[in-house]
Write a protein that holds these residues in place. Structure first.
Motif, PDB file in Angstrom:
ATOM      1  N   ARG A 249       0.124  -4.863 -10.101  1.00 21.45           N
ATOM      2  CA  ARG A 249      -0.413  -4.183 -11.296  1.00 21.45           C
ATOM      3  C   ARG A 249       0.179  -4.816 -12.565  1.00 21.45           C
ATOM      4  O   ARG A 249       0.604  -4.148 -13.490  1.00 21.45           O
ATOM      5  N   GLU A 250       0.185  -6.133 -12.575  1.00 19.91           N
ATOM      6  CA  GLU A 250       0.944  -6.895 -13.568  1.00 19.91           C
ATOM      7  C   GLU A 250       0.246  -6.947 -14.931  1.00 19.91           C
ATOM      8  O   GLU A 250      -0.946  -7.255 -15.006  1.00 19.91           O
TER       9      GLU A 250
ATOM     10  N   LEU B  31      14.429  -0.640  -7.939  1.00 21.92           N
ATOM     11  CA  LEU B  31      13.247   0.070  -8.422  1.00 21.92           C
ATOM     12  C   LEU B  31      12.641  -0.596  -9.647  1.00 21.92           C
ATOM     13  O   LEU B  31      11.431  -0.524  -9.865  1.00 21.92           O
ATOM     14  N   VAL B  32      13.476  -1.267 -10.446  1.00 23.28           N
ATOM     15  CA  VAL B  32      12.962  -1.918 -11.655  1.00 23.28           C
ATOM     16  C   VAL B  32      11.986  -3.036 -11.291  1.00 23.28           C
ATOM     17  O   VAL B  32      11.055  -3.325 -12.045  1.00 23.28           O
TER      18      VAL B  32
ATOM     19  N   GLY C 138       5.920  -4.621 -14.592  1.00 19.81           N
ATOM     20  CA  GLY C 138       6.602  -5.757 -15.215  1.00 19.81           C
ATOM     21  C   GLY C 138       7.764  -6.278 -14.407  1.00 19.81           C
ATOM     22  O   GLY C 138       8.585  -7.048 -14.911  1.00 19.81           O
ATOM     23  N   GLY C 139       7.817  -5.884 -13.130  1.00 16.54           N
ATOM     24  CA  GLY C 139       8.954  -6.252 -12.287  1.00 16.54           C
ATOM     25  C   GLY C 139       9.137  -7.740 -12.089  1.00 16.54           C
ATOM     26  O   GLY C 139      10.267  -8.243 -12.028  1.00 16.54           O
TER      27      GLY C 139
ATOM     28  N   LEU D  96      12.369 -10.034 -12.520  1.00 18.17           N
ATOM     29  CA  LEU D  96      12.871 -10.871 -11.432  1.00 18.17           C
ATOM     30  C   LEU D  96      13.082 -12.303 -11.907  1.00 18.17           C
ATOM     31  O   LEU D  96      14.118 -12.920 -11.623  1.00 18.17           O
ATOM     32  N   ASN D  97      12.125 -12.849 -12.606  1.00 18.97           N
ATOM     33  CA  ASN D  97      12.228 -14.213 -13.109  1.00 18.97           C
ATOM     34  C   ASN D  97      13.407 -14.361 -14.061  1.00 18.97           C
ATOM     35  O   ASN D  97      14.140 -15.359 -14.030  1.00 18.97           O
TER      36      ASN D  97
END
Length: 640
Positions: A226-227, A464-465, A470-471, A475-476
């Motif tokens: 859902r980015e 959870l983030v 926008g996870g 991560l990046n």
């Protein structure tokens, strides 16, 4: 050390020779220049050598082979399957293999051996292992910090894998068709072949097939992640409950595996290390029998010789080797600390590092065989146009290619994602174990199952983030600032600490004491000069070529960059913080005295068991009395 002398020391370490060494008030003084150790009667002004006290029994591997399999499961992971093929493609294909193998011999294997030796010799976790150079203990704390960050986002990737594994059992793979809400830009993966066939007669559908977005990509970005287009649209958003459940399953698997420490993770290593190769062989057989597969493999291994003179290729080779083998993260020291003291690990190191590189090349052949088939099915001559790097390679390109299998695509999709899950779990268990054992070494009375559950709960909450829309942006960001950037700085500090403060000469003497093996000049030169030199050049190149981080060419908000530098700063700041603290804790009266003591190993540095420590002190005294320095400190440290 001849066989007779080694036998005497061995009997002493087994407690068969009585000695009054512990009753004498001897002190150990370590110097960083000429003498490595002197033993004299202690005066009131000199720090006394504490009496050797019985130590708590440390866990050991149930069988020696469990160490081998655990290290294979740790090192052979997702980086071998998706990162290596894409990095090789970006940097000259077959030509990349040459610097990659050179770096394996000059950097990867020597550092791997060094860390395993330190862990086995000291029987300590990565924090206490730096009792060898107390002033550099911040290296270990920084590595644990970086490993903890990596553990949280690695579990996120495992959650994605579980999500895809579950839907692989659907009657129709959900990434093969378009949903109405995706609009007319969607090109169904199953319809791409039809569109490309029509291309030859009409030419109209070709534009749509090439310019449209595949259903596999839209399924990953719109349905699973859902980015948003950028973080400025709506922030991170709220976590997806489906992904949260997958993350929960991931941490439950990790907690169960770590429930009894290495007694349970060691047994799991047989499956975690071996089973992925069963699936790889099945996928390899299937891949090479696909139409167009050999063109894809040829594209992967075809050398572009002009790329050998490109410094970026060597930079990519070093960083890939660095993260593929999991060196300088503290995990190898932790694993080796559970070894038998006299285990001849140099054979294991050669096996592990060779298997890791072999797996990378094997995965490259599988992946590009599949992508070659995808290019064949879509009438594409340039395979690079069907490849997406990073997570896109695992969750877009591979599913899209597997969906085009004419027979049993669900089976091969399930096999592929199960393989990814097993590889990821094996690596994540090693990283989580490293963090847990730091706490275990500090509080040995705590039961391991409580630590495993506590770490899993904390990891789940932190993860959870990454489950938000926008996870992947987060991560990046964490991957670059919290792992890649920190790890390079700490790796250089570790190599300098071990190679030049503790000393290559002293390390080789420890190896001879432990294994009765002389260390060749190959290892010595790599530890002292080649490995730290190349890592420093990588850091310099990285700094000079630095550009603000982006995700899919989308820049981050300024607050995100500030957060990234804060993450990096917390890791690197461990170096000066613990250095200052260690100097302050020393008993000297002047700064120079405190600094000198902080550069020396602690009084109890050496083998963990009392008999072995007593024998080690005798060995050090003999080494000091019998060896003469060769030239200056530089030459003596390497060749002495």
């Amino acid at each position: 050390m001849d066989a007779t002398q080694y036998g005497k020391l061995n009997r002493l370490m087994n407690g068969n020779i009585s000695t009054n060494l512990s009753n004498e008030k001897d002190c150990v003084v370590y110097a960083t220049t000429t003498e490595l150790l002197t033993m004299d009667a202690c005066s009131e002004e000199v720090q006394e050598q504490p009496e050797v006290e019985p130590t708590a029994t440390r866990d050991q591997w149930g069988k020696g082979v469990e160490f081998l399999f655990s290290c294979i499961a740790l090192s052979v992971g997702l980086g071998n399957v998706w990162r290596f093929p894409f990095i090789a493609l970006e940097n000259g294909g077959g030509a990349f293999l040459i610097p990659y193998l050179v770096v394996l011999l000059l950097v990867g294997r020597p550092i791997y051996y060094m860390e395993v030796i330190i862990g086995q010799f000291s029987s300590r976790g990565c924090i206490r292992a730096f009792d060898m150079v107390p002033i550099m203990k911040g290296v270990a704390y920084g590595q644990v910090y970086s490993t903890a960050l990596a553990t949280t986002y690695y579990a996120c990737i495992m959650a994605l894998t579980i999500r895809y594994l579950v839907v692989s059992f659907s009657e129709v793979l959900p990434w093969t068709y378009c949903l109405v809400e995706w609009g007319s830009q969607c090109v169904a993966t199953g319809a791409t072949v039809i569109n490309s066939t029509v291309t030859n007669s009409t030419g109209s559908n070709a534009t749509r097939a090439v310019q449209g977005i595949s259903s596999a990509e839209l399924y990953f970005t719109r349905t699973v992640l859902r980015e948003p287009e950028s973080l400025e649209e709506g922030g991170l958003g709220t976590p997806s409950w489906e992904m949260v459940m997958c993350l929960l399953v991931t941490w439950i698997i990790i907690a169960i595996t770590l429930f009894k420490g290495i007694r349970s993770s060691g047994k799991a290593s047989y499956f975690l290390a071996l089973f992925p190769y069963v699936i790889m062989l099945i996928l390899l057989v299937r891949a090479v029998t696909l139409p167009g597969a050999w063109q894809g493999i040829a594209y992967f291994v075809k050398p572009q010789w002009d790329q050998l003179l490109n410094p970026h290729v060597w930079y990519a080779a070093i960083t890939q080797m660095f993260f593929s083998l999991a060196i300088c993260f503290g995990t190898l020291i932790m694993y080796a600390s559970f070894n038998d003291f006299h285990k001849h690990v140099h054979k294991d190191v050669i096996i592990i590092t060779s298997i890791d590189s072999f797996t990378s090349i094997l995965a490259g052949c599988i992946i590009f065989g599949i992508l070659g088939n995808l290019a064949h099915e879509t009438n594409t001559t340039d395979i690079s146009t069907v490849v997406k790097g990073g997570a896109g390679l695992a969750f877009i390109s591979y599913p899209e290619a597997i969906a085009k299998f004419r027979y049993l695509p669900q089976l091969f999709a399930a096999l592929f994602f199960f393989m990814l899950l097993v590889l990821g779990i094996g690596s994540n268990i090693g990283m989580a174990s490293s963090v847990i054992n730091v706490v275990k070494d500090r509080f040995p009375q705590l039961p391991h199952w409580k630590l495993a559950i506590g770490a899993s709960v904390l990891g789940f909450l932190c993860g959870l983030v990454y489950m938000t829309p926008g996870g992947q942006f987060v991560l990046n960001l964490v991957d670059f600032y919290g792992c890649t950037f920190i790890a390079l700085v700490l790796a250089i500090a570790e190599l300098l600490a071990v190679g030049w403060i503790y000393g290559v000469k002293r390390l080789c003497s420890d190896i001879e004491f432990m294994l009765n093996v002389k260390t060749s000049f190959y290892w010595r030169i790599c530890w002292a000069i080649v490995a730290p030199g190349l890592m420093f050049l990588v850091l310099v190149y990285m700094l000079f070529s630095y550009e603000p981080l982006t995700y899919k060419n989308v820049p981050y908000p300024q607050a995100a960059y500030l957060a990234g530098w804060l993450i990096w700063g917390l890791g690197v700041a461990q170096l000066p913080f613990w250095a200052i603290y260690t100097i302050y804790q020393q008993p000297g009266h002047s700064f120079s005295q405190k600094l000198k003591l902080a550069l020396q190993p602690t009084a109890d540095w050496g083998p963990r068991q009392p008999q072995q420590l007593q024998a080690y002190l005798l060995h050090r005294k003999k080494e000091t009395d019998s060896k003469v320095q060769r030239g200056g400190y530089f030459m003596d440290n390497i060749f002495g």
